[in-house]
Design a protein around this motif. Structure first.
Motif, PDB file in Angstrom:
ATOM      1  N   ARG A   1     -46.429  10.641  21.998  1.00 29.01           N
ATOM      2  CA  ARG A   1     -47.026   9.980  20.836  1.00 29.01           C
ATOM      3  C   ARG A   1     -48.433  10.530  20.565  1.00 29.01           C
ATOM      4  NH1 ARG A   1     -46.350   3.593  21.127  1.00 29.01           N
ATOM      5  NH2 ARG A   1     -47.022   3.876  23.288  1.00 29.01           N
ATOM      6  N   ILE A   2     -48.511  11.847  20.418  1.00 24.67           N
ATOM      7  CA  ILE A   2     -49.771  12.503  20.066  1.00 24.67           C
ATOM      8  C   ILE A   2     -49.684  12.948  18.611  1.00 24.67           C
ATOM      9  CG2 ILE A   2     -51.351  14.397  20.578  1.00 24.67           C
ATOM     10  CD1 ILE A   2     -50.375  14.355  23.443  1.00 24.67           C
ATOM     11  N   VAL A   3     -50.666  12.564  17.817  1.00 29.20           N
ATOM     12  CA  VAL A   3     -50.666  12.770  16.376  1.00 29.20           C
ATOM     13  C   VAL A   3     -51.922  13.535  15.981  1.00 29.20           C
ATOM     14  CG1 VAL A   3     -50.671  11.582  14.131  1.00 29.20           C
ATOM     15  CG2 VAL A   3     -49.403  10.606  16.063  1.00 29.20           C
ATOM     16  N   VAL A   4     -51.808  14.412  14.991  1.00 26.37           N
ATOM     17  CA  VAL A   4     -52.983  15.083  14.442  1.00 26.37           C
ATOM     18  C   VAL A   4     -53.259  14.507  13.060  1.00 26.37           C
ATOM     19  CG1 VAL A   4     -51.681  17.016  13.426  1.00 26.37           C
ATOM     20  CG2 VAL A   4     -54.098  17.332  14.058  1.00 26.37           C
ATOM     21  N   ALA A   5     -54.541  14.368  12.737  1.00 24.70           N
ATOM     22  CA  ALA A   5     -54.926  13.783  11.449  1.00 24.70           C
ATOM     23  C   ALA A   5     -56.185  14.470  10.950  1.00 24.70           C
ATOM     24  CB  ALA A   5     -55.168  12.276  11.598  1.00 24.70           C
ATOM     25  N   GLY A   6     -56.454  14.329   9.657  1.00 25.28           N
ATOM     26  CA  GLY A   6     -57.682  14.893   9.115  1.00 25.28           C
ATOM     27  C   GLY A   6     -57.840  14.568   7.643  1.00 25.28           C
ATOM     28  N   HIS A   7     -59.076  14.724   7.176  1.00 22.56           N
ATOM     29  CA  HIS A   7     -59.402  14.494   5.772  1.00 22.56           C
ATOM     30  C   HIS A   7     -59.931  15.764   5.152  1.00 22.56           C
ATOM     31  CE1 HIS A   7     -62.532  13.352   2.646  1.00 22.56           C
ATOM     32  NE2 HIS A   7     -61.413  12.909   2.105  1.00 22.56           N
ATOM     33  N   SER A   8     -59.515  16.080   3.925  1.00 26.81           N
ATOM     34  CA  SER A   8     -59.999  17.222   3.164  1.00 26.81           C
ATOM     35  C   SER A   8     -59.731  18.514   3.944  1.00 26.81           C
ATOM     36  CB  SER A   8     -61.488  17.027   2.834  1.00 26.81           C
ATOM     37  OG  SER A   8     -61.917  17.946   1.853  1.00 26.81           O
ATOM     38  N   TYR A   9     -60.755  19.300   4.243  1.00 17.06           N
ATOM     39  CA  TYR A   9     -60.551  20.505   5.044  1.00 17.06           C
ATOM     40  C   TYR A   9     -59.855  20.159   6.354  1.00 17.06           C
ATOM     41  CZ  TYR A   9     -61.915  25.343   6.369  1.00 17.06           C
ATOM     42  OH  TYR A   9     -61.928  26.678   6.702  1.00 17.06           O
ATOM     43  N   GLY A  10     -60.160  18.995   6.876  1.00 21.61           N
ATOM     44  CA  GLY A  10     -59.507  18.534   8.097  1.00 21.61           C
ATOM     45  C   GLY A  10     -58.034  18.255   7.917  1.00 21.61           C
ATOM     46  N   ALA A  11     -57.629  17.878   6.680  1.00 15.93           N
ATOM     47  CA  ALA A  11     -56.199  17.698   6.398  1.00 15.93           C
ATOM     48  C   ALA A  11     -55.491  19.040   6.436  1.00 15.93           C
ATOM     49  CB  ALA A  11     -56.006  17.028   5.046  1.00 15.93           C
ATOM     50  N   ASN A  12     -56.146  20.087   5.897  1.00 15.40           N
ATOM     51  CA  ASN A  12     -55.604  21.439   6.041  1.00 15.40           C
ATOM     52  C   ASN A  12     -55.474  21.804   7.513  1.00 15.40           C
ATOM     53  OD1 ASN A  12     -57.246  22.983   3.170  1.00 15.40           O
ATOM     54  ND2 ASN A  12     -55.254  22.029   3.331  1.00 15.40           N
ATOM     55  N   THR A  13     -56.498  21.465   8.294  1.00 19.35           N
ATOM     56  CA  THR A  13     -56.471  21.762   9.728  1.00 19.35           C
ATOM     57  C   THR A  13     -55.321  21.049  10.419  1.00 19.35           C
ATOM     58  OG1 THR A  13     -58.880  22.036   9.707  1.00 19.35           O
ATOM     59  CG2 THR A  13     -57.831  21.706  11.852  1.00 19.35           C
ATOM     60  N   ALA A  14     -55.091  19.789  10.042  1.00 22.22           N
ATOM     61  CA  ALA A  14     -53.966  19.048  10.622  1.00 22.22           C
ATOM     62  C   ALA A  14     -52.646  19.736  10.293  1.00 22.22           C
ATOM     63  CB  ALA A  14     -53.966  17.608  10.104  1.00 22.22           C
ATOM     64  N   LEU A  15     -52.509  20.227   9.060  1.00 23.43           N
ATOM     65  CA  LEU A  15     -51.285  20.934   8.677  1.00 23.43           C
ATOM     66  C   LEU A  15     -51.148  22.244   9.435  1.00 23.43           C
ATOM     67  CD1 LEU A  15     -51.337  20.241   4.836  1.00 23.43           C
ATOM     68  CD2 LEU A  15     -49.639  19.382   6.479  1.00 23.43           C
ATOM     69  N   VAL A  16     -52.260  22.942   9.657  1.00 23.69           N
ATOM     70  CA  VAL A  16     -52.232  24.166  10.473  1.00 23.69           C
ATOM     71  C   VAL A  16     -51.755  23.841  11.883  1.00 23.69           C
ATOM     72  CG1 VAL A  16     -53.695  25.909  11.581  1.00 23.69           C
ATOM     73  CG2 VAL A  16     -53.949  25.450   9.138  1.00 23.69           C
ATOM     74  N   ALA A  17     -52.213  22.717  12.411  1.00 24.06           N
ATOM     75  CA  ALA A  17     -51.845  22.333  13.773  1.00 24.06           C
ATOM     76  C   ALA A  17     -50.364  22.005  13.918  1.00 24.06           C
ATOM     77  CB  ALA A  17     -52.686  21.139  14.227  1.00 24.06           C
TER      78      ALA A  17
END
Length: 356
Positions: A177-193
């Motif tokens: 149950r490990i999740v990646v999250a982010g906002h704006s540039y961080g949302a792109n980073t989450a998608l990269v991850a």
């Protein structure tokens, strides 16, 4: 180096869409890992704002000679032998590990740990220095090399918190149950991850980490320079939650992104295991800790709704529990860009519904 702070003293440090229906039920969302029906739903845990602590880590990735500071919000009442979910969070352009504290506090007070990663090449340092070179600094921070480096930051930070030399956290983190999250540039980073990548000189550049079972994508910008999003996102197969608003416009020096770009990211992800929440009005920065932006009345409501939705999403993904999601839909319908009383959809919102 790590520094522990008191959790009780933490302060609450883009064009218009047409009406969009709210997609809140994932098809097959519970397929990532075993259901845990014997455990209480995450979203129904009793809130306790003082039941967590904050630990700051000043890590350095020696292999890349790159600092990777991080801030961990950790629940204090984890029972011996228990394992809890972990959300690894990536900040937006010019942010830091201290941001998005409203999410961290909400999660930690309900038994969900979060690790907020700071990205040295695109953090608060971009705002420092000569104002005449700001656009240059922003362009460097948005370069594909930095986008990839941010994905590697997330991987490195997860490696560290799952290692035994930073404390007993690794023994109490649920690896399923490990999740990646982010906002704006961080949302792109989450998608990269979770698998987003681009082709350069015949090879795919990506930093996918298979340890992430889901992603929370808040206000994701387009992948600048990429005319087709489908190839960029074709390897994203985990469940994703997308959060945005009809006023979610990005305006920074050298960059502009209309609100419709958030919907384009959602539509380009091929897996049906995804959900979309679109708030009516607002702004791009109302998802940060900044108070008032997007509307004095709307801002705190969107923050509360986003925090609640994130854990309702995890209940659905990990336990197949739709109760919290249904309750959320009913509670927050008045501030959503959807037809009154419209039921959740099982399909993506069509691109044709966007008004440019």
């Amino acid at each position: 180096m790590q520094t522990e702070l008191s959790g009780t003293g933490v302060a609450a440090c883009w064009r218009l869409f047409g009406a969009l229906l709210l997609a809140l039920v994932l098809t097959g969302a519970a397929a990532t890992g075993p259901a845990r029906a014997q455990s209480p739903a995450i979203s129904q845990a009793t809130p306790n704002a003082s039941a967590f602590r904050i630990v700051d880590f000043d890590w350095v990735d020696g292999a890349r000679s790159r600092p990777v500071p991080a801030r961990l919000h950790w629940p204090n009442d984890v029972a011996p032998g228990a394992r809890i979910p972990l959300i690894v969070f990536s900040h937006g352009m010019g942010g830091s590990r201290r941001g998005y504290s409203y999410l961290a506090r909400y999660w930690a007070s309900r038994g969900v740990a979060s690790l907020h990663v700071q990205h040295a090449g695109s953090d608060t340092s971009v705002w420092a220095g000569n104002p005449l070179t700001l656009v240059q600094r922003l362009q460097q921070a948005a370069h594909e090399s930095e986008a990839l480096a941010r994905g590697l930051d997330v991987r490195f930070a997860l490696d560290r918190v799952l290692s035994r030399d930073v404390g007993a956290y690794e023994a109490q983190i649920d690896r399923q149950r490990i999740v990646v999250a982010g906002h704006s540039y961080g949302a792109n980073t989450a998608l990269v991850a979770v698998g987003a990548g681009v082709m350069r000189e015949g090879r795919r550049m990506e930093a996918k980490d298979p340890r992430f079972a889901a992603a929370i994508v808040i206000s994701s910008p387009p992948f600048y320079g990429e005319p087709q999003l489908a190839p960029v996102l074709e390897n994203v197969t985990v469940p994703t939650l997308h959060v945005t608003s009809t006023g979610d416009v990005i305006k920074i020096p050298g960059y502009y992104s209309a609100a419709a770009d958030r919907l384009a990211i959602y539509n380009a992800i091929a897996t049906p295991r995804k959900a979309l929440a679109v708030f009516q009005g607002g702004s791009h920065s109302m998802f940060t800790d900044r108070p008032g932006t997007g509307g004095l009345d709307l801002n705190p409501k969107v923050k509360a709704a986003t925090a609640e939705l994130s854990l309702a999403f995890l209940d659905l993904v990990f336990d197949g529990d739709r109760t919290a999601m249904a309750r959320w839909n009913a509670k927050w319908q008045p501030i959503m860009a959807s037809s009154p009383g419209a039921p959740p959809l099982l399909r993506p919102v069509a691109r044709s519904s966007v008004t440019q």
